[in-house]
Write a protein that holds these residues in place. Structure first.
Motif, PDB file in Angstrom:
ATOM      1  N   VAL A 359       0.877  -1.175   0.000  1.00  0.00           N
ATOM      2  CA  VAL A 359       0.000   0.000   0.000  1.00  0.00           C
ATOM      3  C   VAL A 359       0.910   1.220   0.000  1.00  0.00           C
ATOM      4  N   VAL A 360       1.313   1.601  -1.198  1.00  0.00           N
ATOM      5  CA  VAL A 360       2.247   2.710  -1.384  1.00  0.00           C
ATOM      6  C   VAL A 360       1.781   3.522  -2.586  1.00  0.00           C
ATOM      7  N   PRO A 361       2.139   4.786  -2.658  1.00  0.00           N
ATOM      8  CA  PRO A 361       1.764   5.578  -3.832  1.00  0.00           C
ATOM      9  C   PRO A 361       2.250   4.932  -5.122  1.00  0.00           C
ATOM     10  N   GLY A 362       1.339   4.803  -6.075  1.00  0.00           N
ATOM     11  CA  GLY A 362       1.635   4.179  -7.353  1.00  0.00           C
ATOM     12  C   GLY A 362       1.228   2.728  -7.444  1.00  0.00           C
ATOM     13  N   ALA A 363       1.038   2.071  -6.289  1.00  0.00           N
ATOM     14  CA  ALA A 363       0.615   0.672  -6.302  1.00  0.00           C
ATOM     15  C   ALA A 363      -0.859   0.570  -6.660  1.00  0.00           C
ATOM     16  N   ARG A 364      -1.261  -0.597  -7.119  1.00  0.00           N
ATOM     17  CA  ARG A 364      -2.664  -0.824  -7.415  1.00  0.00           C
ATOM     18  C   ARG A 364      -3.452  -0.751  -6.115  1.00  0.00           C
ATOM     19  N   ALA A 365      -4.618  -0.143  -6.161  1.00  0.00           N
ATOM     20  CA  ALA A 365      -5.421   0.056  -4.954  1.00  0.00           C
ATOM     21  C   ALA A 365      -6.195  -1.220  -4.634  1.00  0.00           C
TER      22      ALA A 365
END
Length: 398
Positions: A359-365
């Motif tokens: 769960v990081v910016p750019g990862a798939r939600a």
């Protein structure tokens, strides 16, 4: 709000999260899980664009209150066998009752699968996927291996490819009953006409390297042929006995060596020195009363470990990653943190993915909301349906 990944669309913040598992130490408490307390996550389109403390969350179009519960990445199930028909209830019952059973094992499933229609096979597949999704699995790999003819293996992969990008050609599950007296002929089929028909529908190639299935030389020939067709290797290795599977996996840069129950020190050293993930499948040991893999030994040596369900009708008929997490903690020497990491980021590593399992910016939600304040409850409260919400590609689906 727009992110550096170029994602644009409606924004949603999930706030009031008691514990957020990011799997990025730089975003949280410096542990491998990257835990953030009193956290929030912002989703835009199908991506995560922000994580941090709730009090610092930016303004968004929509707001979801997590109610003081835990959020973690959607589970990444990197080993399953979901395209099949029938079941093997009688076999399981006999095994658990201490009675002998002489029916055909995998061959029983092969016969049922060959007899099933495309519609029946896809209905089974979607039922298992829905079952897994309700338990937090948002990414899954699945294999062929219950057809063992050119047409049946190709249709299994074609059906699977409608539902996931992580499709594995496993024509080398066992020697087809049609070639019982000619295993060399079957290897030739698997590496020739069958591979030609199956490669367009798959990303991976797998082989069951084990006594009674395929030996090291056969496995090398199969995986090498697949690699020449653009398929990346993975391997069923060292499940029932000591053997060459793990060493072969590292030699061929396989993404994962799966099962890893019977390991020498040299096997462990090879895994620790390479990029091959050791995927452990505790559902199989639970369902067969076999020896548990020693996860502690692998982790202490620095091996990357994944946890997966091995969902299949014969030896591990479970689609529940939470169940496998509880087994790994109770019987395989893993801590709750290690088991959760292995079922998320570890599974992503076994698929060589960086866009899921975190769960990081750019990862798939892809997110799982637990009806509990901490991820530890997955092992602490085994068997309890704790998953109360699931987002996949930014859309709430549970």
């Amino acid at each position: 709000m727009s992110s550096s990944t170029g994602t644009t669309g409606t924004t949603t913040v999930i706030t009031n999260i008691a514990t957020l598992v990011t799997n990025d130490p730089s975003l949280g408490d410096t542990s491998p899980l990257g835990l953030v307390r009193d956290a929030a996550v912002v989703i835009e389109g199908d991506r995560v664009v922000w994580t941090g403390e709730s009090s610092k969350a930016p303004a968004t179009d929509n707001r979801v209150d997590a109610g003081g519960r835990a959020v973690l990445p959607g589970f990444v199930d990197s080993h399953s066998h979901l395209v099949f028909a029938g079941d093997r209830t009688e076999e399981f019952n006999a095994r658990m009752s201490g009675r002998g059973y002489t029916a055909g094992g995998i061959r029983t499933t092969v016969a049922a699968t060959r007899a099933a229609t495309d519609g029946e096979l896809e209905a089974n597949l979607t039922r298992f996927l829905s079952e897994a999704l309700r338990q937090g699995t948002t990414t899954f790999e699945t294999k062929s291996g219950y057809g063992l003819t050119v047409a049946d293996e190709a249709r299994a992969l074609r059906l699977a490819a409608r539902h996931t990008d992580e499709v594995t050609y496993l024509g080398a599950h066992i020697v087809s009953p049609d070639y019982a007296d000619d295993p060399a002929g079957y290897v030739a089929l698997v590496t020739g006409e069958m591979l030609d028909a199956c490669a367009p529908h798959a990303r991976w190639i797998d082989v069951f390297c084990e006594k009674g299935a395929f030996d090291g030389d056969q496995a090398r020939a199969i995986l090498t042929a697949g690699r020449a067709k653009g398929l990346h290797p993975r391997i069923h290795a060292n499940q029932l006995s000591y053997g060459p599977g793990v060493q072969l996996a590292v030699e061929l840069d396989a993404a994962s060596a799966d099962h890893c129950t019977h390991l020498t020190d040299a096997d462990v050293d090879a895994l620790a020195s390479g990029d091959t993930v050791a995927t452990l499948l505790p559902g199989a040991e639970f369902s067969t009363r076999a020896e548990w893999p020693n996860a502690r030994r692998l982790l202490d040596a620095g091996v990357t470990v994944a946890l997966s369900t091995d969902c299949n009708p014969g030896s591990s008929f479970t689609s529940s990653v939470p169940f496998c997490i509880a087994l790994a903690v109770r019987d395989m020497g893993m801590t709750p943190d290690e088991a959760v990491w292995s079922a998320t980021a570890g599974g992503a590593a076994a698929l060589r993915r960086t866009d899921v399992g975190r769960v990081v910016p750019g990862a798939r939600a892809d997110l799982t909301l637990l009806d509990a304040p901490s991820h530890v409850h997955l092992a602490y409260r085994p068997g309890v349906p704790l998953v109360s919400g699931v987002w996949r590609r930014g859309v709430r689906v549970v």
